[in-house]
Enzyme design. Structure first.
Site, short mmCIF file in Angstrom:
data_model
loop_
_atom_site.label_atom_id
_atom_site.label_comp_id
_atom_site.label_asym_id
_atom_site.label_seq_id
_atom_site.Cartn_x
_atom_site.Cartn_y
_atom_site.Cartn_z
N GLY A 46 -0.14 -11.81 -11.40
CA GLY A 46 -0.25 -10.46 -10.85
C GLY A 46 0.47 -10.38 -9.52
O GLY A 46 0.68 -11.41 -8.85
N GLN A 51 2.44 -7.36 -1.23
CA GLN A 51 2.94 -8.73 -1.23
C GLN A 51 4.47 -8.82 -1.19
O GLN A 51 5.02 -9.88 -0.95
CB GLN A 51 2.44 -9.49 -2.47
CG GLN A 51 0.94 -9.67 -2.48
CD GLN A 51 0.50 -10.46 -3.68
OE1 GLN A 51 0.33 -9.91 -4.75
NE2 GLN A 51 0.37 -11.77 -3.53
N CYS A 90 -3.49 -17.37 -4.45
CA CYS A 90 -2.72 -16.16 -4.20
C CYS A 90 -1.29 -16.53 -3.84
O CYS A 90 -1.06 -17.48 -3.09
CB CYS A 90 -3.37 -15.38 -3.06
SG CYS A 90 -2.49 -13.86 -2.64
N HIS A 132 -8.42 -8.89 -8.10
CA HIS A 132 -7.56 -9.49 -7.07
C HIS A 132 -6.48 -8.50 -6.62
O HIS A 132 -6.25 -8.33 -5.43
CB HIS A 132 -6.95 -10.78 -7.64
CG HIS A 132 -6.13 -11.57 -6.68
ND1 HIS A 132 -6.57 -12.77 -6.14
CD2 HIS A 132 -4.91 -11.35 -6.14
CE1 HIS A 132 -5.63 -13.24 -5.32
NE2 HIS A 132 -4.61 -12.40 -5.30
N GLU A 133 -5.85 -7.84 -7.59
CA GLU A 133 -4.72 -6.95 -7.25
C GLU A 133 -5.20 -5.63 -6.63
O GLU A 133 -4.58 -5.13 -5.69
CB GLU A 133 -3.84 -6.68 -8.48
CG GLU A 133 -3.24 -7.92 -9.14
CD GLU A 133 -2.58 -8.90 -8.19
OE1 GLU A 133 -2.05 -8.49 -7.14
OE2 GLU A 133 -2.60 -10.11 -8.49
N HIS A 136 -5.91 -6.35 -3.08
CA HIS A 136 -4.66 -6.39 -2.29
C HIS A 136 -4.28 -4.98 -1.83
O HIS A 136 -3.96 -4.77 -0.66
CB HIS A 136 -3.50 -6.93 -3.13
CG HIS A 136 -3.29 -8.41 -3.00
ND1 HIS A 136 -3.13 -9.04 -1.79
CD2 HIS A 136 -3.16 -9.38 -3.94
CE1 HIS A 136 -2.93 -10.34 -1.99
NE2 HIS A 136 -2.95 -10.58 -3.29
ZN LIG Z 1 -2.84 -12.37 -4.28
#
Ligand SMILES: [Zn+2]
Length: 175
Positions: A46, A51, A90, A132-133, A136
């Site tokens: 992902g 990021q 990550c 997780h995404e 973010h």
């Molecule tokens: Zn991550």
């Protein structure tokens, strides 16, 4: 397609909330194609826009057994069920792993590249990746929610190339 420049902790963009997309930008889907290519290149499952230095609220996910990635615009967790401790890493903090408390199952609402709303029910790795995404995109990194400060590890390799987990202090990873 092109590879995008990855951002790493402690880059402040990883702690910044992404902005909800009201109209799909004309740079899409080229931009999201580039996100997918970057995610695959980095061996991730992902990738969220922060990021790669963007604050568009969009992420991409492709689990190992999927043939294609999905693009999620404005993803939002609408329901959670159960709790489970999971090991996690990550791409923005390479070489480290930690144990987080995640919901076992989630429901997510998002918009696709076609502008249509999609509703997803997920469990297992897909559920973990969605959490997780979306974190973010809300400016949250997994190390913010470790089950304990002790459950954080640096991956090191011995002379034979075998990986081992060495417990480290969380703050030391970020300096
Ligand atoms: Zn991550």
């Amino acid at each position: 397609m092109a590879l995008l420049q990855m951002r790493f902790l402690p880059d402040p963009i990883l702690r910044t909330q992404a902005k909800k997309i009201s109209k799909i930008p004309s740079a899409f889907p080229k931009f999201t194609d580039d996100m997918v290519e970057t995610m695959i290149h980095e061996h991730g499952v992902g990738l969220a826009a922060n990021q790669i230095g963007s604050l568009e609220k969009v992420c991409v996910i492709q689990l190992p057994d999927w043939e294609e990635a999905i693009v999620l615009i404005n993803p939002e967790i609408t329901d959670r069920e159960g709790e489970v401790e999971l090991e996690e890493g990550c791409l923005s903090l390479p070489g480290y792993r930690g144990v987080t408390l995640r919901s076992e199952k989630v429901r997510v609402k998002a918009m696709g590249l076609d502008g249509k709303t999609m509703k997803i029910q997920a469990e297992g790795l897909f559920s973990q990746a969605l959490q997780h995404e979306t974190d973010h995109l809300n400016g949250i990194v997994y190390i913010d929610q470790l089950v304990s400060k002790d459950e954080f590890y640096k991956i090191e390799f011995d002379d034979e190339g075998n990986a081992e987990y060495v417990q480290v202090n969380q703050d030391s990873a970020l300096s």
